[in-house]
Design a protein around this motif. Structure first.
Motif, mmCIF file in Angstrom:
data_model
loop_
_atom_site.group_PDB
_atom_site.id
_atom_site.type_symbol
_atom_site.label_atom_id
_atom_site.label_comp_id
_atom_site.label_asym_id
_atom_site.label_seq_id
_atom_site.Cartn_x
_atom_site.Cartn_y
_atom_site.Cartn_z
ATOM 1 N N SER B 117 0.818 -1.216 0.000
ATOM 2 C CA SER B 117 0.000 0.000 0.000
ATOM 3 C C SER B 117 0.848 1.260 0.000
ATOM 4 C CB SER B 117 -0.915 -0.007 1.226
ATOM 5 O OG SER B 117 -0.136 -0.112 2.400
ATOM 6 N N MET B 118 2.148 1.118 0.249
ATOM 7 C CA MET B 118 3.023 2.276 0.405
ATOM 8 C C MET B 118 4.057 2.377 -0.717
ATOM 9 S SD MET B 118 2.307 3.980 3.120
ATOM 10 C CE MET B 118 0.669 3.715 3.704
ATOM 11 N N ARG B 119 3.942 1.515 -1.715
ATOM 12 C CA ARG B 119 4.942 1.444 -2.776
ATOM 13 C C ARG B 119 5.241 2.797 -3.396
ATOM 14 N NH1 ARG B 119 4.233 -4.158 -6.173
ATOM 15 N NH2 ARG B 119 5.779 -3.368 -7.601
ATOM 16 N N GLU B 120 4.190 3.478 -3.846
ATOM 17 C CA GLU B 120 4.397 4.742 -4.577
ATOM 18 C C GLU B 120 5.033 5.789 -3.680
ATOM 19 O OE1 GLU B 120 1.108 6.336 -6.829
ATOM 20 O OE2 GLU B 120 0.523 4.301 -7.413
ATOM 21 N N GLN B 121 4.463 5.917 -2.464
ATOM 22 C CA GLN B 121 5.005 6.882 -1.512
ATOM 23 C C GLN B 121 6.485 6.604 -1.242
ATOM 24 O OE1 GLN B 121 3.449 7.432 2.801
ATOM 25 N NE2 GLN B 121 5.435 6.403 2.983
ATOM 26 N N ASP B 122 6.806 5.327 -1.005
ATOM 27 C CA ASP B 122 8.170 4.983 -0.604
ATOM 28 C C ASP B 122 9.168 5.190 -1.740
ATOM 29 O OD1 ASP B 122 7.038 4.347 1.785
ATOM 30 O OD2 ASP B 122 7.312 2.185 1.620
ATOM 31 N N VAL B 123 8.755 4.813 -2.935
ATOM 32 C CA VAL B 123 9.661 4.992 -4.078
ATOM 33 C C VAL B 123 9.935 6.492 -4.283
ATOM 34 C CG1 VAL B 123 9.844 4.778 -6.594
ATOM 35 C CG2 VAL B 123 9.109 2.817 -5.210
ATOM 36 N N ALA B 124 8.868 7.300 -4.195
ATOM 37 C CA ALA B 124 9.047 8.748 -4.340
ATOM 38 C C ALA B 124 9.956 9.288 -3.238
ATOM 39 C CB ALA B 124 7.693 9.452 -4.301
ATOM 40 N N HIS B 125 9.777 8.762 -2.035
ATOM 41 C CA HIS B 125 10.582 9.201 -0.885
ATOM 42 C C HIS B 125 12.059 8.852 -1.098
ATOM 43 C CE1 HIS B 125 10.958 10.661 3.144
ATOM 44 N NE2 HIS B 125 11.305 9.504 3.667
ATOM 45 N N LEU B 126 12.300 7.631 -1.576
ATOM 46 C CA LEU B 126 13.690 7.213 -1.827
ATOM 47 C C LEU B 126 14.320 8.049 -2.938
ATOM 48 C CD1 LEU B 126 13.173 3.353 -1.525
ATOM 49 C CD2 LEU B 126 14.667 4.746 -0.059
ATOM 50 N N LYS B 127 13.479 8.466 -3.896
ATOM 51 C CA LYS B 127 14.021 9.235 -5.021
ATOM 52 C C LYS B 127 14.447 10.643 -4.601
ATOM 53 C CE LYS B 127 12.126 6.709 -8.932
ATOM 54 N NZ LYS B 127 11.036 6.549 -9.897
ATOM 55 N N THR B 128 14.076 11.077 -3.387
ATOM 56 C CA THR B 128 14.575 12.364 -2.891
ATOM 57 C C THR B 128 16.065 12.268 -2.553
ATOM 58 O OG1 THR B 128 14.030 11.912 -0.570
ATOM 59 C CG2 THR B 128 12.308 12.951 -1.902
ATOM 60 N N LEU B 129 16.549 11.025 -2.427
ATOM 61 C CA LEU B 129 17.982 10.835 -2.166
ATOM 62 C C LEU B 129 18.733 10.912 -3.490
ATOM 63 C CD1 LEU B 129 17.847 7.751 0.237
ATOM 64 C CD2 LEU B 129 18.125 10.155 0.867
ATOM 65 N N ASP B 130 19.988 11.247 -3.399
ATOM 66 C CA ASP B 130 20.825 11.300 -4.594
ATOM 67 C C ASP B 130 21.362 9.892 -4.876
ATOM 68 O OD1 ASP B 130 22.454 12.094 -6.669
ATOM 69 O OD2 ASP B 130 24.089 12.703 -5.325
ATOM 70 N N VAL B 131 20.414 8.974 -5.170
ATOM 71 C CA VAL B 131 20.792 7.604 -5.501
ATOM 72 C C VAL B 131 19.920 7.145 -6.664
ATOM 73 C CG1 VAL B 131 21.455 7.044 -3.124
ATOM 74 C CG2 VAL B 131 19.143 6.500 -3.924
ATOM 75 N N GLU B 132 20.331 6.045 -7.281
ATOM 76 C CA GLU B 132 19.518 5.489 -8.354
ATOM 77 C C GLU B 132 18.524 4.488 -7.742
ATOM 78 O OE1 GLU B 132 20.059 3.270 -12.686
ATOM 79 O OE2 GLU B 132 21.784 3.433 -11.329
ATOM 80 N N VAL B 133 17.225 4.746 -7.947
ATOM 81 C CA VAL B 133 16.173 3.907 -7.362
ATOM 82 C C VAL B 133 15.575 3.061 -8.481
ATOM 83 C CG1 VAL B 133 13.983 3.891 -6.117
ATOM 84 C CG2 VAL B 133 15.687 5.683 -5.649
ATOM 85 N N ILE B 134 15.753 1.746 -8.393
ATOM 86 C CA ILE B 134 15.272 0.872 -9.453
ATOM 87 C C ILE B 134 14.170 -0.029 -8.907
ATOM 88 C CG2 ILE B 134 15.891 -0.948 -11.095
ATOM 89 C CD1 ILE B 134 18.749 0.173 -11.052
ATOM 90 N N GLU B 135 12.947 0.156 -9.422
ATOM 91 C CA GLU B 135 11.854 -0.739 -9.026
ATOM 92 C C GLU B 135 12.049 -2.069 -9.731
ATOM 93 O OE1 GLU B 135 7.840 0.824 -8.275
ATOM 94 O OE2 GLU B 135 8.567 2.575 -9.368
ATOM 95 N N ILE B 136 12.032 -3.123 -8.955
ATOM 96 C CA ILE B 136 12.336 -4.443 -9.488
ATOM 97 C C ILE B 136 11.029 -5.181 -9.736
ATOM 98 C CG2 ILE B 136 13.527 -6.614 -9.023
ATOM 99 C CD1 ILE B 136 15.282 -4.934 -7.006
ATOM 100 N N ASP B 137 10.731 -5.442 -11.006
ATOM 101 C CA ASP B 137 9.476 -6.107 -11.348
ATOM 102 C C ASP B 137 9.679 -7.612 -11.321
ATOM 103 O OD1 ASP B 137 6.921 -6.646 -12.132
ATOM 104 O OD2 ASP B 137 7.250 -6.172 -14.244
ATOM 105 N N ARG B 138 9.644 -8.150 -10.105
ATOM 106 C CA ARG B 138 9.783 -9.589 -9.929
ATOM 107 C C ARG B 138 8.726 -10.061 -8.939
ATOM 108 N NH1 ARG B 138 15.046 -11.939 -11.134
ATOM 109 N NH2 ARG B 138 14.964 -13.313 -9.323
ATOM 110 N N SER B 139 8.502 -11.354 -8.915
ATOM 111 C CA SER B 139 7.574 -11.927 -7.940
ATOM 112 C C SER B 139 8.312 -12.158 -6.633
ATOM 113 C CB SER B 139 7.002 -13.246 -8.461
ATOM 114 O OG SER B 139 6.299 -12.993 -9.671
ATOM 115 N N LEU B 140 7.539 -12.287 -5.560
ATOM 116 C CA LEU B 140 8.142 -12.546 -4.246
ATOM 117 C C LEU B 140 7.259 -13.559 -3.520
ATOM 118 C CD1 LEU B 140 10.557 -11.443 -2.494
ATOM 119 C CD2 LEU B 140 8.884 -9.944 -1.373
#
Lengths: 121, 361
Positions: B117-140
């Motif tokens: 439920s927090m995926r979008e928020q968290d990815v956006a939050h991580l992108k505020t850092l000066d790092v490369e944020v890669i969403e991994i489209d895999r099953s878990l």
């Protein structure tokens, strides 16, 4: 004896102005494993749609609503000690109440078995 | 409303009798034919497989990733060795929790798993850092329970060598997959990241093991509740601090002392002076489950808190709850009342968990 069904998934086995009331097999399956039953006591009176008990499963709490007006003659208190019996035999030993029906004409608003089967289909 | 998404295992769930519900925008199985209680016990006694592909898997790449992540979370990452995982959370400027997550260290990057439920928020939050944020489209998938090691090592023998909160890349039937020894049930177990196109095949291969059965979200919730593990949105949220939530253990000493994360002021003050309320285990004395929102009162009828999560614990054999209680009532053994359907039902504050955690240390 005739069995009637409510849209709230209760069954009523009626004999004159008395009836045995329980929840249907369909309802028991939808609820999942029942872990708690709270019942009213003998002598309590109720109107149609009054809350007359609580059934909780591993998933959620559900209220039991009176399908018609009446008075509780006997509550099946064995359900409180063995709530799982509601899943094992919902339309038999795991009845909830024996009730006295206030107005048998209210039965006309309930379904017969064929109508209930169509209702849940 | 947008259509709920399906994980690559959706058709398999349906074929196996999964009762599908919309959860955080994903169609997920709440239970299968075995039922919530049966799947719960299966996990405690043998092993259960959960599809957790709805959770977000994120790779963090770049220089000084660990140090940068420390500016968002109060846990220590610069000292986290490669191959280790750590439970943490994003804090907000008020010292509340934005989401909880697991962060793992690899040789030259970090890997995070966040709530669906927090995926979008968290990815956006991580992108505020000066790092490369890669969403991994895999099953878990999560394979949990005392037989999990036998189940997983039947296909990946080296996975038996992982200890709790260790992670690595392993050859899984010809594909390199990340396998981590952790979970959300209180039991020993693994989370395995799979290529989407092979998720069904590999899941079915694991299911050939006689000790393994599928389990749904219903059992996942009752298992984590018995184990005293927080559910984001219920037991922790933007208003609750990690100190109130008894998550101080996840903030390593250097971070607690130095601060340097959002909300450090409140968190350090609560560490020094104690919080005004605390998350505790609450055991109803009767059989009635006390669910989220039920008020907790002292023996004089004054409301002192509320249930944040509650239900029935199949292994515990009775109702189990967690909730926030005013600090002066948070001591284990304190007797309280639960206001359920207008009645005061007796309950006792207990030390979490309800069922002992069983990790392979």
């Amino acid at each position: 004896m005739t069995t009637y069904y409510s849209e709230e998934h209760e069954w009523l086995e009626v004999d004159g102005d008395t009836a045995t009331l329980g929840i249907t097999k369909h309802a028991a399956e939808a609820l999942g494993e029942v872990v708690f039953v709270e019942l009213k006591e003998a002598g309590d009176t109720f109107d149609k749609d009054d809350e007359i008990g609580v059934v909780e499963s591993v998933k959620a709490a559900s209220e039991l609503y009176a399908p018609l007006a009446g008075e509780i003659a006997e509550a099946n208190t064995s359900l409180e000690d063995n709530p799982g019996s509601v899943n094992e035999d919902p339309e038999g030993n795991a009845w909830f109440y024996k009730i006295k029906i206030a107005d048998v004409s209210e039965l006309e608003s309930l379904m017969d078995e064929a109508a209930y089967k169509a209702f849940i289909a | 409303m947008t259509e709920p998404q399906k994980t690559p295992l959706y058709d398999l769930h349906v074929a196996l009798g999964g009762k599908m519900v919309d959860f955080a925008g994903w169609l997920m199985p709440v239970n299968y034919a075995l039922g919530v209680a049966g799947e719960h016990k299966q996990c405690r006694e043998k092993a259960a497989l959960f599809d957790v592909s709805h959770m977000g898997q994120v790779g963090l790449h770049g220089e000084d990733v660990a140090a940068k992540l420390e500016t968002l979370c109060p846990s220590a990452f610069t000292t986290l060795p490669s191959g280790k995982s750590r439970y943490t959370f994003f804090t907000n400027p008020e010292g509340g929790i934005m989401d909880d997550l697991i962060v793992s260290a690899a040789d030259d990057y970090m890997f995070a798993v966040v709530n669906a439920s927090m995926r979008e928020q968290d990815v956006a939050h991580l992108k505020t850092l000066d790092v490369e944020v890669i969403e991994i489209d895999r099953s878990l998938i999560a394979i949990q329970g005392p037989s999990a090691e036998a189940v997983v090592s039947a296909i990946v023998p080296e996975a038996a060598e992982l200890k709790f909160m260790e992670t690595g890349l392993f050859d899984l039937l010809g594909d390199e997959c990340r396998i981590s020894r952790l979970g959300y049930t209180g039991e020993d177990g693994y989370e395995i990241s799979l290529p989407n196109e092979r998720a069904v095949e590999i899941t079915q291969k694991f299911l050939e093991h006689p000790d393994l059965e599928m389990a749904g979200l219903g059992a996942r919730d009752s298992l984590r509740l018995e184990a005293g593990l927080c559910l984001y949105g219920n037991d922790i949220d933007n208003s609750t601090s990690p100190v109130e939530a008894n998550l101080t253990w996840a903030m390593q000493k250097r971070r607690r002392e130095e601060g340097g994360f959002p909300g450090a002021e409140r968190i350090q003050r609560e560490l020094a002076d104690g919080p005004s309320r605390r998350l505790v285990g609450i055991k109803p004395e009767g059989r009635a489950p006390a669910r989220r929102g039920v008020e907790v009162a002292d023996k004089n009828g004054n409301v002192i808190g509320a249930i944040s999560s509650g239900g029935f614990g199949p292994t515990y054999g009775g109702p189990v709850s967690m909730g926030y209680i005013a600090e002066m009532f948070a001591e284990p053994g304190t007797e309280v009342d639960l206001l359920i359907r207008g009645k005061a039902m007796p309950a006792t504050i207990i030390k979490l968990p309800f069922v002992q955690q069983n990790y392979k240390r």
